[in-house]
Write an enzyme that holds these catalytic residues in place. Structure first.
Site, PDB file in Angstrom:
ATOM      1  N   HIS A 266       0.835  -1.209   0.000  1.00 31.45           N
ATOM      2  CA  HIS A 266       0.000   0.000   0.000  1.00 31.45           C
ATOM      3  C   HIS A 266       0.872   1.264   0.000  1.00 31.45           C
ATOM      4  O   HIS A 266       0.727   2.136  -0.860  1.00 31.45           O
ATOM      5  CB  HIS A 266      -0.910  -0.026   1.233  1.00 31.45           C
ATOM      6  CG  HIS A 266      -1.825   1.152   1.351  1.00 31.45           C
ATOM      7  ND1 HIS A 266      -3.134   1.115   0.958  1.00 31.45           N
ATOM      8  CD2 HIS A 266      -1.618   2.417   1.822  1.00 31.45           C
ATOM      9  CE1 HIS A 266      -3.699   2.300   1.172  1.00 31.45           C
ATOM     10  NE2 HIS A 266      -2.802   3.111   1.700  1.00 31.45           N
ATOM     11  N   GLU A 267       1.783   1.335   0.966  1.00 31.65           N
ATOM     12  CA  GLU A 267       2.612   2.547   1.071  1.00 31.65           C
ATOM     13  C   GLU A 267       3.531   2.678  -0.149  1.00 31.65           C
ATOM     14  O   GLU A 267       3.821   3.792  -0.579  1.00 31.65           O
ATOM     15  CB  GLU A 267       3.420   2.550   2.374  1.00 31.65           C
ATOM     16  CG  GLU A 267       2.575   2.511   3.663  1.00 31.65           C
ATOM     17  CD  GLU A 267       1.485   3.585   3.747  1.00 31.65           C
ATOM     18  OE1 GLU A 267       1.677   4.682   3.178  1.00 31.65           O
ATOM     19  OE2 GLU A 267       0.437   3.326   4.374  1.00 31.65           O
ATOM     20  N   HIS A 270       1.685   4.551  -2.748  1.00 28.81           N
ATOM     21  CA  HIS A 270       1.764   6.007  -2.511  1.00 28.81           C
ATOM     22  C   HIS A 270       3.135   6.530  -2.944  1.00 28.81           C
ATOM     23  O   HIS A 270       3.251   7.583  -3.571  1.00 28.81           O
ATOM     24  CB  HIS A 270       1.595   6.312  -1.016  1.00 28.81           C
ATOM     25  CG  HIS A 270       0.183   6.261  -0.514  1.00 28.81           C
ATOM     26  ND1 HIS A 270      -0.830   7.024  -1.060  1.00 28.81           N
ATOM     27  CD2 HIS A 270      -0.391   5.559   0.504  1.00 28.81           C
ATOM     28  CE1 HIS A 270      -1.963   6.784  -0.394  1.00 28.81           C
ATOM     29  NE2 HIS A 270      -1.723   5.899   0.553  1.00 28.81           N
ATOM     30  N   GLU A 296      -4.863   7.775  -2.911  1.00 31.28           N
ATOM     31  CA  GLU A 296      -5.347   6.526  -2.330  1.00 31.28           C
ATOM     32  C   GLU A 296      -5.637   5.506  -3.443  1.00 31.28           C
ATOM     33  O   GLU A 296      -5.519   4.307  -3.226  1.00 31.28           O
ATOM     34  CB  GLU A 296      -6.600   6.835  -1.506  1.00 31.28           C
ATOM     35  CG  GLU A 296      -6.862   5.908  -0.344  1.00 31.28           C
ATOM     36  CD  GLU A 296      -5.706   5.697   0.621  1.00 31.28           C
ATOM     37  OE1 GLU A 296      -4.872   6.618   0.808  1.00 31.28           O
ATOM     38  OE2 GLU A 296      -5.622   4.603   1.183  1.00 31.28           O
TER      39      GLU A 296
END
Ligand code: ZN
Length: 501
Positions: A266-267, A270, A296
């Site tokens: 997830h990170e 980003h 997101e």
């Protein structure tokens, strides 16, 4: 560069330098700063914040912005310069609309509200938090009213802070589609509790081994360690100084392998966005992701659409098994895939699975909308919260700690923020659908070849930073405006198959 724009650059450079310093402090405070540092460090942070404000909000910048928006001057600017003026103007108008003494009082209120919320959450004591929440709400509504246009819903102003171009009208339609299609699906999935085996994910997983696998995963999806670094914090997050210094954190639990694995993907999503911003704009006010929702969408695209797919794990699951042979040797790829996608109604938003997650957001959205239309008092909120959990997810929080007190957003004054999380998932699904049309997506994943995917996203989204807006980029990339149908189709298909419905 026009003479006028040139006159603006020293102010931009100074504000950039100050905001970098503030970013470093905030990273440091969340990762390695000693516990007792904060009191003294906050004095430096306070001073720098004041300087930062002053670097951008002053008579000279105001005068330059006014001149630069005059059509004659504006058309001499490059596309990127025009975007910088647009972004600055918006910030300026928002700040200028609020009388400084009210802004100061509000900031003081919000910094005092946070510990009150923390305490209330720890003690399951909503009543002690309600008065301060009431004041935060009053300020937010007052501020929104300052910039509200004729006939515009007040909540639209709050939404615009996080997601330009997305209004109550669009979100109402979005959530109504989700409600109709997914409430029955969640019910059916809930009825099949235990259908998917997940216990092996909660065995003892050595933390050092988890760390090394997470590093592998970050590199695997394309995180560039020459232009980024890792840290650890209570809650995983990503922060960026510029496109050559993007930092992500993770948190490791001995008995929750999937937490660290999917957090790092997830990170990294980003981070790829921030590392992908073009060099030419990286140090400017448009040198970061364009909106919360688009950001997101990138993290969730990697975490869910790619990271929780069978194709993604096909080439690398053996490596995970080799890292944890005693725990996973007997677990097949298919079993692993099913376990990391299992769904069940739960109370805590940040722990929710991909299917039930949007309902946590829908509940907050509906409540915020009522707050902004003035139909509900703070004392009615916990009951409203619990009713909605019952209605959409079929469960009732036994305490406010597990209910309305769980998120810090409202204590921080972040109204209008939550919808971006759900929009992110929907945009991710739309992008995934589009990518599958323009490239052999599954084949790339199975062949350990994520480069074409990364390059496509960089070309159509990342490099622009804030120079283009979310809906504009979606339209240009996919040929279509924001459309939640892909998200609904994706979840319906995925979970019908997983739960044999
Ligand atoms: Zn995120």
């Amino acid at each position: 560069m026009s003479k006028l724009f040139e006159a603006l650059t020293p102010y931009l450079d100074k504000s950039y330098a100050l905001s970098s310093a503030l970013t470093i402090f905030s990273w440091d405070n969340s990762t390695i700063a000693p516990k007792e540092a904060i009191e003294n460090t906050s004095r430096a942070i306070g001073l720098l914040s004041g300087e930062y404000y002053g670097a951008l909000v002053n008579e000279e910048v105001k005068r330059l912005l006014l001149q630069l928006t005059e059509p004659e001057n504006h058309k001499q600017l490059t596309f990127e310069e025009q975007a910088i003026i647009r972004v600055l103007n918006k910030q300026y108008q928002q700040m200028a609309a609020i009388p400084p003494e009210e802004f100061q009082a509000y900031n003081a209120l919000v910094s005092s509200a946070y510990p009150v919320w923390e305490q209330a959450k720890a003690n399951n004591d909503y009543a002690s938090y309600a008065p301060v929440l009431e004041q935060v709400i009053a300020y937010k509504k007052k501020f929104a009213a300052y910039t509200k246009k004729e006939g515009q819903p007040l909540y639209d102003v709050a939404l615009d802070d996080y997601e330009e171009g997305f209004t109550v009208a669009i979100l109402d339609e979005f959530f109504s589609k989700l409600r109709t299609a997914l409430v029955p699906l969640v019910q059916k999935v809930n009825e099949k509790k235990g259908w998917i085996q997940t216990d092996f994910l909660q065995q003892d997983y050595d933390i050092e081994q988890q760390k090394s696998f997470c590093r592998f995963l970050a590199e695997y999806v394309g995180f560039d360690f020459n232009r980024g670094t890792f840290g650890e914090s209570e809650h995983p997050f990503t922060t960026s100084l510029h496109n050559h210094d993007v930092r992500i954190t993770n948190h490791f639990y001995q008995n929750r392998l999937d937490f660290a694995i999917f957090s790092v993907i997830h990170e990294s999503g980003h981070a790829l966005y921030e590392q992908g911003v073009a060099d030419e704009i990286s140090l400017t006010p448009i040198g970061c992701g364009t909106s919360m929702g688009m950001h997101e969408s990138q993290s969730r695209f990697y975490e869910n659409n790619l990271g929780r797919s069978l194709a993604f794990w096909t080439p690398i699951y053996a490596k995970l098994q080799q890292t944890f042979p005693t725990q996973l040797e007997q677990i097949s790829l298919e079993q692993f895939y099913r376990a990391v996608n299992h769904a069940q109604s739960s109370l805590i938003r940040t722990e929710a699975d991909e299917l039930t997650y949007p309902f946590h957001i829908m509940i907050r959205y509906e409540i915020e909308k009522e707050i902004f239309s003035g139909d509900v008092s703070v004392h009615q909120l916990p009951a409203l919260w619990n009713d909605k959990y019952k209605q959409y997810l079929g469960i009732t929080p036994p305490t406010d700690t597990e209910g309305i007190l769980q998120d810090m957003h409202w204590a921080c004054g972040n109204f209008g923020y939550f919808p971006s999380y759900a929009l992110g998932s929907a945009i991710a699904a739309q992008i995934y659908h589009h990518l599958a049309q323009v490239m052999p997506l599954e084949t790339h994943l199975k062949e350990e070849n994520l480069q074409p995917i990364r390059a496509y996203l960089q070309e159509h989204i990342h490099r622009f930073g804030m120079a283009k807006r979310t809906r504009e980029m979606l339209q240009e990339m996919t040929g279509e405006d924001f459309c939640p149908d892909y998200y609904i189709a994706y979840l319906t298909e995925k979970y019908s198959k997983l739960y044999d419905l």
